[in-house]
Enzyme design. Structure first.
Site, short mmCIF file in Angstrom:
data_model
loop_
_atom_site.label_atom_id
_atom_site.label_comp_id
_atom_site.label_asym_id
_atom_site.label_seq_id
_atom_site.Cartn_x
_atom_site.Cartn_y
_atom_site.Cartn_z
N LYS A 146 34.37 -78.26 -0.65
CA LYS A 146 35.59 -78.36 -1.11
C LYS A 146 35.75 -79.77 -1.64
CE LYS A 146 40.46 -77.50 0.51
NZ LYS A 146 40.89 -78.42 -0.33
N PRO B 269 38.65 -87.20 -3.51
CA PRO B 269 37.51 -86.40 -4.40
C PRO B 269 36.16 -87.25 -4.21
CG PRO B 269 39.70 -87.03 -5.66
CD PRO B 269 39.61 -87.74 -4.43
N ASN B 270 35.10 -86.47 -4.50
CA ASN B 270 33.72 -87.17 -4.52
C ASN B 270 33.37 -87.61 -3.15
OD1 ASN B 270 33.85 -86.49 -7.06
ND2 ASN B 270 34.67 -88.15 -8.04
N ARG B 271 33.68 -87.22 -1.99
CA ARG B 271 33.62 -87.54 -0.86
C ARG B 271 33.76 -89.18 -0.44
NH1 ARG B 271 34.05 -82.98 -0.38
NH2 ARG B 271 32.59 -81.28 0.31
N LEU B 272 34.60 -89.61 -1.36
CA LEU B 272 35.01 -91.20 -1.19
C LEU B 272 36.46 -91.08 -0.60
CD1 LEU B 272 34.08 -92.41 -4.58
CD2 LEU B 272 32.73 -92.47 -2.65
#
Ligand SMILES: Cc1cc2nc3c(=O)[nH]c(=O)nc-3n(C[C@H](O)[C@H](O)[C@H](O)COP(=O)(O)O)c2cc1C
Length: 212
Positions: free
Chosen positions: A10, A189-192
Site C-alpha cells: 500500500k 509515500p515511497n516508504r519514507l
C-alpha cells in the site's frame, strides 16, 4: 498465498507529521490522534497491544483497551492474577502499540507500569455494564478451564450471589503505564515514513526524528 502476500502493498498518502506541526507535549499529540482515530470510525480505536516479559525473558503480547488517559499515563483494566499480571509483577517494563490503519498511523509507547488505586478501579468497575462486572468474577483469567459451560455456570452463580449490586473483585483493577518514550509514525509515500520520537529526560520531553 505466498505470491499474494508478496503483492499486498500500500502507498501511504493520507497525511504527514513534521517537527513544526507536532504538539510539544506527546500526551497532547496522542490525544489529538486518538480523537481523529475515534472520529474516523475505525473498529476499536482504543485497542492497544500490550507487551510484557516473563521470568524466562519471553515476551508476550495481547490487546487491551485504553480506558483512561491521564496527564502522565495510559490506563487499562484487567485481572490482577492472570498471566500478564504475573509478568508485570516480575518486570514492570512494558510497551504499548496503537495501530490506526485507516489513518496510516502507529504510536509506540515504552515505560513502566504500576497498579492504580482501589478507589479509581472501583469507580471504573461500577461504571461498567452489569454483565461485564459479572464477567470479571466469572473468569479466572489465563487459567485452564474444563469447558465453556464452566464460564456460564460461574456467571450464573455470581449473578444469583450478588443480584444487582456487584462489588469489584479484589483481583481486578487498573494499571497505569507511565511512558519514558512515545513514538509517532505516519505512513508516507515511497516508504519514507515520518517517525517522531519523544523521550523524557529530567522530566522534560524532547523530540527527535528517526529513519523509517
Ligand atoms: C479488542 C480486544 C480488547 C481486549 N481488551 C482487554 C482488556 O481491556 N483487558 C483485558 O484484560 N483483556 C482484554 N482483552 C483480552 C486480552 O487480549 C487477553 O486475551 C487477556 O487479557 C488474557 O491475557 P493474559 O493471559 O496474557 O493475561 C482484549 C482482547 C481484544 C481482542
Amino acid at each position: 498465498m505466498k505470491d499474494m502476500l508478496r503483492e499486498i502493498r500500500k502507498q501511504y498518502l493520507f497525511s504527514a507529521l513534521d517537527e513544526n506541526n507536532v504538539l510539544p507535549n506527546p500526551f497532547d499529540q496522542f490525544e489529538l490522534w486518538l480523537q481523529e482515530a475515534i472520529e474516523s470510525e475505525q473498529l476499536e480505536p482504543t485497542a492497544m497491544i500490550l507487551s510484557t516479559v516473563d521470568k524466562h525473558l519471553q515476551p508476550h503480547s495481547r490487546v487491551v483497551l485504553l480506558k483512561e488517559l491521564t496527564p502522565d499515563s495510559f490506563v487499562f483494566y484487567t485481572n490482577y492474577e492472570g498471566h500478564k499480571a504475573q509478568q508485570m509483577e516480575f518486570n514492570k517494563r512494558v510497551s504499548l502499540v496503537f495501530f490506526w490503519a485507516s489513518l496510516e498511523r502507529q504510536v509506540r509507547i515504552e515505560g513502566t507500569v504500576e497498579k492504580i488505586s482501589e478507589v479509581l478501579s472501583t469507580s471504573y468497575f461500577k461504571s461498567r455494564p452489569i454483565e461485564n462486572q459479572l464477567g470479571a468474577w466469572a473468569s479466572p483469567q489465563s487459567q485452564l478451564i474444563r469447558s465453556k459451560d464452566f464460564l456460564e455456570q460461574q456467571f450464573q452463580y455470581y449473578k444469583q450471589k450478588f443480584g444487582n449490586d456487584i462489588p469489584k473483585p479484589p483481583h481486578w483493577g487498573g494499571y497505569a503505564v507511565k511512558p519514558v518514550s512515545i513514538e509517532f509514525w505516519q505512513g508516507r509515500p515511497n516508504r519514507l515514513h515520518d517517525r517522531l520520537l519523544f523521550t523524557k529526560e529530567a522530566g522534560i520531553w524532547g523530540i527527535s526524528r528517526l529513519a523509517p
